[in-house]
Scaffold this motif. Structure first.
Motif, PDB file in Angstrom:
ATOM      1  N   ASP A 331       0.950  -1.192   0.053  1.00  0.00           N
ATOM      2  CA  ASP A 331       0.002   0.067   0.003  1.00  0.00           C
ATOM      3  C   ASP A 331       0.812   1.330  -0.095  1.00  0.00           C
ATOM      4  N   HIS A 332       0.334   2.367  -0.282  1.00  0.00           N
ATOM      5  CA  HIS A 332       1.024   3.645  -0.433  1.00  0.00           C
ATOM      6  C   HIS A 332       0.542   4.739   0.652  1.00  0.00           C
ATOM      7  N   GLU A 334       1.002   8.970   1.425  1.00  0.00           N
ATOM      8  CA  GLU A 334       1.676  10.487   1.055  1.00  0.00           C
ATOM      9  C   GLU A 334       2.197  10.921   2.544  1.00  0.00           C
ATOM     10  N   TRP A 352       5.867  10.266  -1.655  1.00  0.00           N
ATOM     11  CA  TRP A 352       4.858   8.966  -1.267  1.00  0.00           C
ATOM     12  C   TRP A 352       5.848   7.862  -1.008  1.00  0.00           C
ATOM     13  N   CYS A 353       5.380   7.239   0.151  1.00  0.00           N
ATOM     14  CA  CYS A 353       5.806   6.006   0.299  1.00  0.00           C
ATOM     15  C   CYS A 353       5.101   4.751   0.025  1.00  0.00           C
ATOM     16  N   THR A 354       5.770   3.899  -0.572  1.00  0.00           N
ATOM     17  CA  THR A 354       5.094   2.503  -1.017  1.00  0.00           C
ATOM     18  C   THR A 354       5.709   1.233  -0.099  1.00  0.00           C
ATOM     19  N   SER A 373       3.348  10.538  -7.180  1.00  0.00           N
ATOM     20  CA  SER A 373       2.110   9.614  -6.677  1.00  0.00           C
ATOM     21  C   SER A 373       2.490   8.184  -7.131  1.00  0.00           C
ATOM     22  N   PRO A 374       1.827   7.227  -6.521  1.00  0.00           N
ATOM     23  CA  PRO A 374       2.131   5.925  -6.840  1.00  0.00           C
ATOM     24  C   PRO A 374       2.111   5.470  -8.190  1.00  0.00           C
ATOM     25  N   ASN A 375       3.088   4.825  -8.800  1.00  0.00           N
ATOM     26  CA  ASN A 375       2.896   4.396 -10.258  1.00  0.00           C
ATOM     27  C   ASN A 375       3.837   2.908 -10.048  1.00  0.00           C
ATOM     28  N   SER A 378       6.980   2.990  -8.548  1.00  0.00           N
ATOM     29  CA  SER A 378       6.908   2.763  -7.002  1.00  0.00           C
ATOM     30  C   SER A 378       6.929   1.108  -6.693  1.00  0.00           C
ATOM     31  N   ILE A 379       5.863   0.551  -7.114  1.00  0.00           N
ATOM     32  CA  ILE A 379       5.451  -0.635  -6.789  1.00  0.00           C
ATOM     33  C   ILE A 379       6.687  -1.645  -7.167  1.00  0.00           C
ATOM     34  N   TRP A 419      -3.735  -0.286  -9.014  1.00  0.00           N
ATOM     35  CA  TRP A 419      -2.474  -0.839  -9.864  1.00  0.00           C
ATOM     36  C   TRP A 419      -2.954  -1.901 -10.841  1.00  0.00           C
TER      37      TRP A 419
END
Lengths: 725, 424
Positions: A331-332, A334, A352-354, A373-375, A378-379, A419
């Motif tokens: 999960d992520h 902000e 953002w932290c994933t 932002s998560p993309n 990130s994952i 995702w």
């Protein structure tokens, strides 16, 4: 063998054998850190086995991050086999074949087929027709068959050859072909099985209800009395099992005669028998102790949609995780604070932290801290961080590497549904990480956004971390009002690396803080799990150098190599090697392309079917005058596109507008604009949260519903309200 | 056809001012017979299909270059609209007495649920025709008001027997036009008469005995003729373009009498903006002093503004309010009560308590998307129900509502009937 069993079988535990730098070792004992193993030296530098040549200490995590190759096996014989396989190639099929657990007779039959087909094909070139006869292939086959002790006719050979080619000569697959369709299937009617599965899923597995097995069995009996011994036959439901009928039969609010008089519904019902109590309990145990198998059965019987609708009860995975890495969640979040840029200390931005957390031990496996932002990056970055040991990184920040020892290939990772559209890239990574079955692959489960039941796990963690950050760091947004944000901006002074270090330290602290749900620290729980299952085995970049590129995002769709190379976004990427094949017998070859977000100047080609990297390609327009590559990030490319647009040119001509100074300037402007837009978009909504899916889930679960009295009042008032203007 | 030549036998046979017929309703009860109602729907569908086909057959034979044919084509279109309005003749009414008598919501809901379980998918979709016409309490109140208006003018030669007019307001889609068209459709009778055509040949002619006349006001720019011409067309009467305004009004006065027109409804009255044309409406009202005239528009008060006489004549008003808040929840409960789906959907909820806190409920989305207009709400709920039926879903979810709304957005001109027809 189930995924779980395969995973456990691959892990490293005392008793395993290791080949390292030409030496063979037997791992004898764990050390307390659960990362190092005592190894008895069995053989050194291909010399004959010397028995006990002394003991050494091997840190497995260090081994994975070092540049040396290593091979693990459960026995010495297996290790030797692996060494042979590594040398001669694809004989690994045999090992898989035996592990499937099929009948020996079928395996023997498969052996016979392989022996005959391969033998005949080997002999055919030796065939010489008799004098006066012309060469025919059939005659050659006849001749070759006759050389075998067991005489087979030509038709049998053709049959064998068909099977051989159908399964590419794989023994296990050929053997599997001989199994009956009903092999290992229950004799219970499909209707009964479905009824049992349905009731277990709805009443036994249900979060809120949790009926006892006895109550579920009683409900089964009552249901069959209500339906006159009829239930839905899944085989008749060609377009999926109708949920409305299922609800009607289950609610029992409607007289069954009404359902019976409906020909559409009756056509789907068939007689079902009430199973014995003992059969039911045994079946239930099967579910209870074998989540994986139960899941597989439901999917096969009733389809993916039904499974997701009725059985995807997320909490169960969290609560029933039996060993580390079995169920993991990503999960992520902000981070509500501003940091400044390194150069001018003026540009403010948020990160953002994933994060990936292990359900069994509650350990954090890895995280990625990125300014967008998560993309997909990130994952995939978080996955990479989770899979590999973090010793070097911890050491660099002055942290003892033994304080965060969690790593390994995840077996199943639950991801936010957002995702799902990136699943192609993720799925490829999840598949390719197995390195052709050498390691376990990652199964991705996209949870619908409203299925936030695991929120308790990961969101609580985020909450705790944020609370700690707020108490520690200047620049944090304490309140979301204008003054709060202004104050946070004014006091912002942390750089990216400062925040990264803070998060890293907080994670390490978290690993050593007692977790109320497990009664010990995540680190202790992780070690306990590892003691039982062994240290997770992972591929190294030394042995699998191409794996690194798999962590770069995969571009959607496949690409071909044209005359000027691979064309992407207006730039032609030319392969490094002129011999990279462009065409085969079927025309242009389609390749998968991985491209890093931090360097779009080069791309990496892979075969669509998987396997190692085919070639690297470099963007010709992006080369410096001296021919060296100029790394351009994706963000820079987007800004160059914007610049091209501003100059009334096509965005695909972005490479012509790639002047670094301009891009940097534009980058600053666009970055600020984006931040403003993000802040606007992220403004907290007034009143209840807008989440249709969450509302649906709550209503489906009966968490909130109108009472009969409320319905009656609404209807009565509908009649009584004065509507005059 | 001559401008107006009525045979003496018709004039003597005319029925005179007729009583207005209002929609008859069936009060909800646990004994609501869904199969019987479905049968009547199917019968109505078939009848509608045949009648519609007949009208279409006539329509294609008409020549658009001939003035009379164009007028006739207009009449046919009007008739087709009225046929649609008659499709569901007996709406289901929910009232407090019926709820109390049954013993609450569930006592009414359970029989509906049980009967719907026996229906095939297509029958369930057909059952949605129930929502084609909902006699809401508001509509019921409006009809009562209309009845009172007409009653005043039909009480014989007394002091009270004078025309009383009404302004009807409400946002677009709240049901003004539907209410007016429904009344016009229910109060239409056709009498066949023999008339002599221009060549003196007797021909059978359908004479409309229309006790309620409803027209959409034309946009008047240079003459008020189109207004009177529309009224003539509505009564299936022909006119010549040379006929003067005064003559048209004279013809109408006669026709109103012989057709038994007891109520005139002018929809979109804001189209008649110029002061001189508004005065013409007033003048016509003076010619037919006992005829109540209902003028409808989004903001009808604006139409009378600036003219004391008009404001005095149209001094009563009724407004259809959008369905928002509590009223919307009540309306959605009505839909829920008659829903053919086996499970309740919680449509009336504005907020839902989820695991992670309060989230917006289905009613909040319905209100946001439809702005509370009856037309949109009905088509949205019916669309979502059709999707649920098709997917074998036991209830309407917000996701289905969303998809239905997106589909409505893709076809903004789709009517309720179009929606149902697309599934037949």
């Amino acid at each position: 063998m189930s995924i779980a069993a395969e995973f456990l079988d691959r892990n490293i535990a005392p008793g395993d054998w290791l080949w390292l730098d030409g030496g063979i070792y037997e791992l004898t004992d764990h050390l307390d850190d659960m990362l190092s193993l005592v190894a008895r030296i069995d053989q050194v530098d291909d010399a004959p086995s010397g028995g006990d040549l002394g003991h050494v200490l091997i840190n497995i995590a260090e081994l994975f991050t070092s540049k040396t190759s290593s091979i693990f096996a459960k026995t010495r014989v297996e290790l030797q086999k692996k060494l042979v396989v590594k040398a001669i190639g694809p004989a690994a099929n045999e090992v898989i074949g035996n592990a499937v657990g099929m009948r020996q007779s079928f395996l023997d039959k498969a052996d016979e087929i392989i022996e005959l087909v391969e033998g005949v094909e080997k002999l055919i070139p030796d065939f010489r027709p008799k004098e006066g006869q012309t060469y025919t292939h059939t005659a050659a086959i006849r001749w070759a068959i006759k050389t075998f002790p067991e005489q087979r006719c030509l038709a049998t050979y053709y049959n064998y050859r068909r099977l051989y080619h159908m399964f590419s000569g794989r023994r296990a697959h050929i053997a599997l072909y001989f199994h009956r369709e009903t092999f290992r299937k229950s004799k219970m009617p499909a209707t009964t099985l479905h009824l049992v599965d349905f009731l277990i899923g709805r009443y036994y597995n249900h979060d809120e209800l949790r009926l006892t097995p006895r109550q579920v069995y009683r409900r089964l009996q009552q249901t069959l009395i209500y339906t006159n011994g009829l239930w839905i036959d899944p085989a008749k439901c060609l377009s999926g099992i109708p949920e409305d009928l299922l609800t009607e039969l289950d609610l029992k609010k409607i007289p069954f005669s009404a359902i019976k008089s409906n020909p559409e519904k009756m056509a789907l019902l068939d007689p079902a028998v009430a199973p014995s109590r003992s059969w039911f309990y045994a079946y239930l145990r099967h579910y209870l102790y074998n989540t994986e198998a139960g899941r597989q059965i439901i999917r096969e019987r009733y389809g993916e949609e039904y499974y997701e609708r009725e059985f995807l009860v997320w909490d169960h995975y969290a609560n029933r995780a039996a060993y580390p890495l079995e169920f993991t969640f990503a999960d992520h979040w902000e981070i509500a604070m501003y940091i400044v840029d390194k150069e001018g200390r003026a540009v403010l931005y948020k990160l953002w932290c994933t994060m990936i957390i292990d359900a069994y031990s509650r350990s954090i496996l890895g995280f990625a801290l990125l300014p967008h932002s998560p993309n997909i990056t990130s994952i995939q970055a978080a996955l990479k961080h989770a899979i590999f040991p973090k010793g070097d990184e911890l050491r660099a920040f002055g942290i003892d590497p033994l304080r965060w020892t969690a790593f390994g290939i995840l077996i199943k990772v639950f991801l936010d549904n957002a995702w799902a559209h990136l699943s192609e890239s993720l799925e490829t990574l999840g598949r390719e990480i197995s390195c052709n079955g050498e390691f376990n692959s990652i199964e991705l489960v996209f949870r619908p956004p409203y299925m936030a039941r695991y929120g308790g796990l990961i969101e609580r963690l985020f909450g705790n971390l944020e609370a700690k950050i707020k108490s520690l760091i200047p620049g944090v947004i304490i309140t979301q009002d204008k003054d709060g944000i202004a104050l946070a901006k004014k006091s912002a002074r942390y750089l990216y690396q400062d925040l990264y270090q803070t998060v890293l330290k907080l994670v390490v602290d978290y690993q050593h803080t007692v977790h109320s749900a497990i009664g010990m620290t995540p680190h202790e729980k992780w070690q306990e799990g590892i003691r039982n299952t062994g240290i997770p085995r992972i591929p190294t970049f030394k042995d699998y150098p191409d794996l690194e590129y798999r962590f770069y995002p995969l571009l959607s769709g496949s690409k071909t190599i044209g005359e000027s190379g691979v064309s992407i976004d207006g730039v032609s990427y030319r392969p490094d090697s002129p011999n990279t094949p462009r065409k085969d017998g079927n025309g242009l070859i389609h390749y998968q392309v991985h491209m890093s977000e931090t360097n779009v100047s080069e791309i990496h080609l892979f075969h669509v079917e998987g396997g190692p990297r085919v070639d690297r390609c470099v963007g010709t327009k992006l080369l410096r005058p001296d021919g060296s590559m100029r790394p351009i990030s994706k963000a820079e490319r987007e800004l160059a596109k914007a610049y091209a647009r501003d100059a009334n040119k096509r965005p695909s001509q972005w490479a012509d507008y790639l002047s670094v100074d301009e891009v940097l300037e534009l980058s600053a402007i666009r970055g600020e604009e984006r931040e403003i837009a993000d802040r606007r978009a992220g403004a907290p909504p007034n009143g209840p949260v807008r989440s249709p899916a969450q509302a649906d889930q709550a209503l489906a679960d009966g968490l909130d519903e109108l009472t009969e009295n409320q319905y009656t009042q609404l209807l009565r008032n509908f009649n009584g309200v004065n509507h005059k203007a | 056809m001559p401008d107006i030549v009525l045979p003496p036998e018709f004039v003597t046979a005319h029925p005179g001012p007729a009583k207005i017929v209002f929609p008859s309703t069936e009060v909800i009860s646990p004994h609501l017979d869904i199969p019987a109602r479905l049968q009547s729907y199917h019968y109505a569908w078939d009848r509608w299909k045949v009648a519609n086909q007949e009208l279409m057959t006539i329509l294609v034979t008409l020549d658009p270059n001939i003035a009379y044919d164009r007028q006739f084509a207009q009449t046919i279109e009007i008739q087709r609209q009225r046929l649609e309005m008659k499709l569901q003749s007996c709406p289901i009414e929910v009232n407090a007495a019926a709820i109390d008598a049954a013993g609450g919501y569930m006592a009414l809901r359970d029989p509906v649920r049980a009967q719907c379980a026996a229906l095939t998918k297509q029958e369930k979709i057909d059952w949605l025709l129930t929502f084609r016409c909902i006699i809401t309490p508001e509509l019921s109140e409006f009809f009562t008001k209309v009845g009172t208006l007409v009653g005043y003018s039909q009480d014989g030669p007394s002091l009270l027997s004078q025309g009383r007019n009404l302004l009807l307001g409400g946002l677009t889609g709240t049901g003004k036009t539907t209410a007016m068209n429904l009344l016009a459709a229910l109060n239409e009778r056709v009498q066949k008469v023999l008339l002599l055509d221009v060549r003196g040949i007797p021909r059978e002619y359908s004479f409309f005995l229309q006790s309620v006349l409803s027209i959409e006001s034309p946009v008047l720019t240079s003459t008020s003729k189109p207004l009177w011409q529309r009224m003539l067309v509505e009564l299936n009467w022909r006119y010549s373009s040379k006929t003067s305004e005064e003559e048209l009004q004279q013809i109408l006065c006669t026709l109103f009498t012989v057709s038994g027109v007891s109520l005139l409804m002018l929809d979109e009255v804001s189209h008649i903006q110029a002061h001189r044309y508004r005065r013409k409406v007033l003048s016509f009202s003076n010619r037919k002093p006992k005829l109540p005239i209902i003028c409808s528009s989004c903001e009808p008060e604006k139409w009378t503004a600036g003219d004391a006489e008009l404001a005095g004549r149209w001094n009563d008003s009724f407004t259809f309010q959008p369905y928002r808040g509590e009223r919307l929840s009540q309306l959605l409960t009505y839909f829920e009560l008659l829903s053919p789906l086996p499970q309740d959907s919680g449509l009336a909820l504005f907020e839902v308590r989820g695991k992670s806190g309060l989230v917006r409920g289905p009613a909040a989305y319905v209100e946001e998307w439809t702005h509370g207009t009856m037309k949109n709400i009905t088509i949205l709920i019916a669309g979502a129900m059709i999707m649920a039926i098709e997917q074998n879903s036991p209830r309407i979810t917000v996701e289905l509502l969303q998809r239905a709304w997106e589909s409505i957005q893709a076809k903004p001109n789709q009517t309720f009937l179009d929606l149902l027809q697309s599934w037949r």
